[in-house]
Scaffold this active site. Structure first.
Site, mmCIF file in Angstrom:
data_model
loop_
_atom_site.group_PDB
_atom_site.id
_atom_site.type_symbol
_atom_site.label_atom_id
_atom_site.label_comp_id
_atom_site.label_asym_id
_atom_site.label_seq_id
_atom_site.Cartn_x
_atom_site.Cartn_y
_atom_site.Cartn_z
ATOM 1 N N GLU C 63 43.466 66.221 0.577
ATOM 2 C CA GLU C 63 43.472 67.282 -0.658
ATOM 3 C C GLU C 63 42.161 68.114 -0.423
ATOM 4 O O GLU C 63 42.246 69.211 -0.828
ATOM 5 C CB GLU C 63 43.281 66.498 -2.055
ATOM 6 C CG GLU C 63 44.693 65.870 -2.550
ATOM 7 C CD GLU C 63 45.190 64.648 -2.151
ATOM 8 O OE1 GLU C 63 44.256 63.978 -1.092
ATOM 9 O OE2 GLU C 63 46.175 63.977 -2.112
ATOM 10 N N HIS C 132 48.052 59.364 -12.724
ATOM 11 C CA HIS C 132 49.038 60.209 -12.375
ATOM 12 C C HIS C 132 49.272 61.189 -13.751
ATOM 13 O O HIS C 132 50.294 61.602 -13.750
ATOM 14 C CB HIS C 132 50.225 59.820 -11.978
ATOM 15 C CG HIS C 132 50.108 59.370 -10.471
ATOM 16 N ND1 HIS C 132 49.397 58.319 -9.942
ATOM 17 C CD2 HIS C 132 50.545 59.544 -9.258
ATOM 18 C CE1 HIS C 132 49.484 57.892 -8.588
ATOM 19 N NE2 HIS C 132 49.965 58.622 -8.240
HETATM 20 C C1 LIG Z 1 44.975 61.060 -3.400
HETATM 21 C C2 LIG Z 1 46.398 61.055 -3.587
HETATM 22 N N1 LIG Z 1 47.142 61.935 -2.812
HETATM 23 C C3 LIG Z 1 48.520 61.694 -3.071
HETATM 24 C C4 LIG Z 1 49.143 60.750 -3.528
HETATM 25 C C5 LIG Z 1 50.652 60.626 -3.729
HETATM 26 N N2 LIG Z 1 51.254 59.471 -2.805
HETATM 27 C C6 LIG Z 1 51.289 58.284 -3.460
HETATM 28 S S1 LIG Z 1 51.598 57.329 -2.191
HETATM 29 C C7 LIG Z 1 51.670 58.580 -1.103
HETATM 30 C C8 LIG Z 1 51.883 58.234 0.364
HETATM 31 C C9 LIG Z 1 50.943 57.037 0.888
HETATM 32 O O1 LIG Z 1 51.233 56.717 2.255
HETATM 33 P P1 LIG Z 1 50.601 55.481 2.667
HETATM 34 O O2 LIG Z 1 49.082 55.553 2.663
HETATM 35 O O3 LIG Z 1 51.001 55.591 4.192
HETATM 36 O O4 LIG Z 1 51.171 54.230 1.917
HETATM 37 P P2 LIG Z 1 52.578 54.019 1.774
HETATM 38 O O5 LIG Z 1 53.244 54.601 0.503
HETATM 39 O O6 LIG Z 1 53.402 54.152 2.978
HETATM 40 O O7 LIG Z 1 52.753 52.479 1.444
HETATM 41 C C10 LIG Z 1 51.365 59.722 -1.620
HETATM 42 C C11 LIG Z 1 51.390 61.088 -0.826
HETATM 43 C C12 LIG Z 1 48.255 59.834 -4.211
HETATM 44 N N3 LIG Z 1 48.818 58.920 -5.011
HETATM 45 N N4 LIG Z 1 46.866 59.789 -4.202
#
Ligand SMILES: Cc1ncc(C[n+]2csc(CCOP(=O)(O)OP(=O)(O)O)c2C)c(N)n1
Ligand SMILES: Cc1ncc(C[n+]2csc(CCOP(=O)(O)OP(=O)(O)O)c2C)c(N)n1
Ligand SMILES: [Mg+2]
Ligand SMILES: [Mg+2]
Lengths: 331, 336, 331, 336
Positions: C63, C132
């Site tokens: 971000e 959120h």
């Molecule tokens: C700081 C932040 N940015 C964006 C999000 C929205 N978000 C939640 S999970 C996710 C993907 C996360 O990917 P990863 O770290 O690979 O974990 P996975 O969901 O694949 O287990 C996103 C973009 C968030 N919760 N927190």
């Protein structure tokens, strides 16, 4: 009468921290250049020598990491006191402070606590320009789960740091660069100034002035000047901005019928709005004889040029002017 | 049943010996329990019985189980939004987890946290986290605290591939390295961060390569193999316990379900998903291994799923019979 | 009469963005999962197909990087529209937004400009819990150099996104998760809703209700209910929170003599304080017949449980209740 | 004068040839100018003629000069708090720089920015930055914009060793890599971040090793040698201009003065400082090289410092005769 012992605000903080560390092994300090350098403003000078590098921890330039380190340590039984070198840089710690430290307890159903203090100097007046002069306290006031403390005197600095470290919640502890060298009476023995205890710093009858941090002394100077004109200001220092003890403010306005809120932070969206709204919603409303006014920072970044910088935030003269107008009905 | 070479069994010989049959069986049973929990969670969601969102780790059970079993009592866990498996593997009570998922007062967080915030502070599970990489800097503080308190604990922090591109990852791994903190950083690389494939988000082959940037050891293992994860995390934890500091372990795995409730999955093909399900399913593979290694019988293997489902049935019943939080208590638990 | 064309708030935003991108090559989108996924709330669905991956850029989860990418591009002739997936995550972009985007122009003596828009959905109501569901708009209101926009209808969403992209300053564009699916009249042809133009959404005589975002429609529903009791609310939507066009608010209070400010964000330290302070300091003060009140989010993180979540922020019933009290003098 | 081997001259043969005598002379002259500017800045500060703080790069002139000379007209610069040298090397007018330092209306930022925020947008100098690593994510946007506008520009972003531990560094280098952006990341490693020595802040030998974590090329060069910096940055810029993406260059150098106005320097020894001053001074060394290489005479070398001082004298005079900003204009320039 014995002479009262005087310390500067920075010394008072240092003494408070030293006593806390000597008493409680769980208390430690962490931040940038707080060790051999003694902190950008010298607050922690000498503490490394006394307590060693394990309890006075110099970090890389990683403000999110510093906040996280405090949170994790606090969650597991320690009582960290972090330092953010300038309040501006806390913009890099916001996620950890607001989404983690402040919320963990509630999100976990009240089953965890985060007893940490994060110290940071705010304010302008040193020619450090726009990126080193922020006054962001109202951001934290807006965050449930945090406490926000803002001492205006050496005495309060020492007493409030003790209360903040003893508190079981994350406390944002806002110091002011221009206050560090100011002197005042500070007892040597440890003492606490309780959180959320608003203080009436000067009694008066014509106008309630609620001021924070550096503005408290400016308001007092303004009060001195106005006293010569027969105008008596009641000056109130909330000391803790969140949770706010607003009863003394409301009581005061009931007495004076007029209120002026003074802070250095930008007026728009600032803490002044909160104070005004508390007054305007309260039973003091019926006692109001004049509009409630704020006197605060202009809606501009802090300029480098000394003269511009000076005129960006309230000064004694401008407080005098505004207060006089309110009391005399010249608005 | 899938084929598994004797060769592979040979490779696992040591770790199978060291864990022993009971533990191995429990690990498989726990993997079934995680899956049953999440399949039910999805169902409940579809039925409109829960509100909010959820992130299912179906397909990733091996990482959770392998990692948790490599840790000791008293160790700390920090995990992330896709955390049901991690919590369950850490020993959380399915009843209280389900109750939390359903927003009940009997849930781990009294219904205040929900799926993304399950924590069990009593067992040093310091919680799932709704913020990508949110737990990583906190691990630094836990590591520092362990060092200062001179206990023999280790902190396991689990996050996704996506989290490894947040600034917080960088700051934390560096701090952990320079201070030799007892932390195991476990990156659960399930190939996607929401819709972002790792190939587009990284210009390197393995996320574990990033360890070198901090002077830390890094290793990539098959995240669908609980024993591979177990071995790597055990070694990292042992290193941490010896005072030698942190490690980065990357477990490559795959999520079968969408990112969250409302994912059309336009970013990947059905074939890709099916390929992982059919050929690399961690539960099937592990069951197979245990049968071939003589740890369990085929008959035993066949009952485990039902057992798991029964446990989850009870958890749902427990939750449905549990009270909702009272609005009168709404202000509770903000401040200590 | 021809039937009015209706779109949802999300569709209105999408149409606005599509038109802007089609007209001006300098406009591009950047954010997490905005491409093939179409954005967490579907706002950008289809735009990747139309404009390609160079103008609809999916980012890693970074971000601070997203904010920086917008700033650098804006400084060098582009007009980026960034998306922060949930407003909560903007806590990770604060340094770039507050210390860079907002201040660069002033610090450089007025010689640079940062024409960027950063869209982000705030608010609770979807069961997404404390991390959120933030409503942090007042943080940005407090920052000189930023503009803050908060549309409450599909019509305004489309018109304000156009004005925001045309503006030469960094604009924080706050959407609301619960509004995305709400419908309203939206003309197809491009149009702008000027920034800093407060709108009187409903005229009334007994009480001025200043409401933002999702609270505008709740206030209107409350007004409908109260109309049956003979109480007429004047509902005002500032639409742009910074710079704030406060004249219509002051005028309205002069007419009604009463004011209630309603927002979802936590009351303490929130935007409501600003509005109250503007009223309390203004010439409307002399017309006030009742205390000025705020109705806003409780001082707690947003709970997961549906019932608790519901009761954490103002709802139609609570607006009705508060408004009635103020009008009837039962405070 | 220090000794310099013919050997070393041989090594520089190509780069000396390619730059040519005029450019080399100008580089040396510019290094003198930077030093003269900063020595005067310090003096003015001591005399109480400026307010605020300043960060002097005395001892680091080679990095600024080597890097700027490797870039082309139209390229972008982002730099940091210790940025006088970078701005000057980029061609900024000493009068307007000094006027800014002294807070005058004729300064680059009309006295609003001061030492830490000098920018000259007209020459694509997008500014110094008071925030450690603050300019690094901005470089990503500049890189993206160059790509989208299909110009042939490159963005040079300069930051310190300390900045490499901020999360922003991590996010930005990764983004620059996956999108192959035309950026040269130049880390000016002067051994300390305020009081923090690199040995304590990093558990790696060279900061350039971090490039590998993003799949970028990384190189470490002698930052006290303008030609070494010039070569490395030239190569990185050429790569960027060819569309091959970003690079990380680390220039190892040393600051002679305290971190800022009020630094007691308890974190390092006088001997250490003296060693760098006596044995590795970038100006002395480069002057020596140019004399030995026959580019300038000793006599010419001897006058350059005086010339620089004269220029700075004028700049001070210009500034002192310049008006202060007017308080009536205080609200100017916040919004466009
Ligand atoms: C700081 C932040 N940015 C964006 C999000 C929205 N978000 C939640 S999970 C996710 C993907 C996360 O990917 P990863 O770290 O690979 O974990 P996975 O969901 O694949 O287990 C996103 C973009 C968030 N919760 N927190
Ligand atoms: C985000 C942030 N944190 C801390 C500071 C305070 N500070 C200013 S310069 C500096 C040291 C920077 O070190 P480095 O990046 O190595 O640059 P150098 O000063 O050595 O040139 C610090 C800690 C800051 N300006 N910004
Ligand atoms: Mg993933
Ligand atoms: Mg340095």
């Amino acid at each position: 009468m014995p002479e009262l012992r005087e310390l500067t605000y920075a010394e008072a903080l240092r003494e408070g921290l030293r006593q806390l560390m000597a008493e409680d092994e769980r208390v430690f300090l962490i931040g940038e250049d707080i060790g051999v350098y003694g902190g950008a403003f010298g607050v922690t000078a000498g503490l490394l020598d006394q307590f060693g590098a394990e309890r006075v921890i110099d970090t890389p330039i990683s403000e999110a990491g510093i906040a996280g380190a405090c949170i994790g340590a606090a969650l597991t039984g320690m009582r960290p006191v972090g330092e953010i070198q300038f309040m501006d840089f806390v913009t890099l710690s916001m996620e950890q402070l607001v989404l983690q430290a402040a919320k963990v307890r509630f999100m976990f159903g009240g089953k965890a606590s985060v007893p940490m203090v994060l110290r940071m100097p705010g304010g302008s007046g040193t020619g450090a320009a726009a990126q080193h002069s922020e006054s962001l306290e109202n951001w934290f006031v807006h965050v449930p789960g945090l406490k926000v403390v803002m001492p205006s005197t050496p005495y309060d600095a020492k007493g409030l740091i003790r209360a903040a470290v003893a508190d079981n919640n994350p406390v944002i502890f806002v110091e002011h660069k221009l206050l560090y060298k100011t002197k005042g009476h500070v007892p040597e023995a440890p003492y606490s100034v309780p959180l959320s205890q608003t203080q009436i710093v000067r009694e008066g009858t014509h106008l309630t002035v609620v001021a924070t941090s550096i503005m408290v002394s400016r308001a007092l100077q303004a009060a001195e000047q106005l006293a010569d004109e027969g105008i008596q200001l009641e000056v109130i220092d909330p000391r803790t901005l969140k949770p706010l003890d607003d009863a003394p403010i409301i009581e005061s306005v009931k007495k004076t019928g007029r209120a002026l809120v003074v802070h250095e932070a930008v007026e728009m969206g600032g803490f002044g709005g909160e104070v005004v709204a508390r007054i305007a919603a309260s039973e003091a409303f019926d006692y109001l004889e004049a509009p409630i006014r704020r006197l605060a920072g202009l809606d501009i970044p802090i300029p480098y040029n000394r003269e511009l910088e000076y005129h960006t935030v309230p000064q004694v003269e401008s407080i005098v002017r505004e207060a006089r107008k309110l009391v005399k009905g010249e608005y | 049943m899938m084929q598994l070479s004797q060769d592979l069994i040979q490779r696992y010989h040591d770790v199978i010996e060291s864990l022993g049959p009971e533990a191995l069986k429990e690990m498989l049973q726990a993997m079934h329990l995680i899956r049953a929990f999440e399949e039910r969670a999805e169902q409940l969601y579809m039925l409109g019985k829960v509100h909010g969102t959820m992130h299912l780790s179906i397909g990733q059970e091996a990482t959770a189980i392998g990692a948790a079993n490599a840790m000791q009592d008293g160790d700390y866990l920090l995990n992330h939004h896709r955390g049901h498996g991690h919590c369950m593997a850490w020993g959380s009570d399915p009843n209280r987890m389900m109750a939390e998922f359903m927003g009940r007062e009997t849930g781990y967080c009294r219904g205040r946290g929900g799926s993304m915030h399950i924590a069990d502070v009593d067992s040093n599970n310091l919680g799932a986290n709704g913020i990508v990489a949110g737990g990583i800097p906190i691990a630094v503080g836990v590591g520092l605290s362990i060092k200062m308190r001179r206990t023999n604990q280790v902190c396991l922090v689990i996050f996704g591939d996506g989290a490894a591109n947040e600034g917080a990852f960088h700051e934390a791994l560096n701090m952990a390295s320079i201070w030799a903190l007892p932390i195991v950083f476990l990156c659960e690389n399930n190939q996607y961060a929401m819709s972002m494939p790792v190939e587009k988000a990284f210009n390197i082959e393995n996320i574990s390569q990033r360890a070198a940037a901090y002077g830390l050891p890094g290793i990539t293992v098959d995240g669908n193999d609980p024993l591979a994860v177990y071995s790597a995390v055990s070694e990292a934890a042992a290193r941490a316990r010896r005072g030698e500091g942190a490690s980065l372990v990357e477990a490559k795995t795959y999520r079968y379900k969408g990112h969250s409730k409302s994912d059309k999955q336009a970013y990947r093909s059905r074939e890709e998903v099916r390929d992982w399900q059919d050929n690399r399913d961690p539960i099937l593979r592990f069951a197979n291994l245990l049968v071939l290694a003589g740890v369990i019988t085929e008959a035993e293997a066949a009952t485990m799923r039902d057992q798991a489902i029964a446990t989850i049935d009870e958890a749902v019943e427990f939750s449905e019979n549990s009270p909702e939080p009272s609005v009168a208590d709404i202000l509770d638990g903000v401040y200590a």
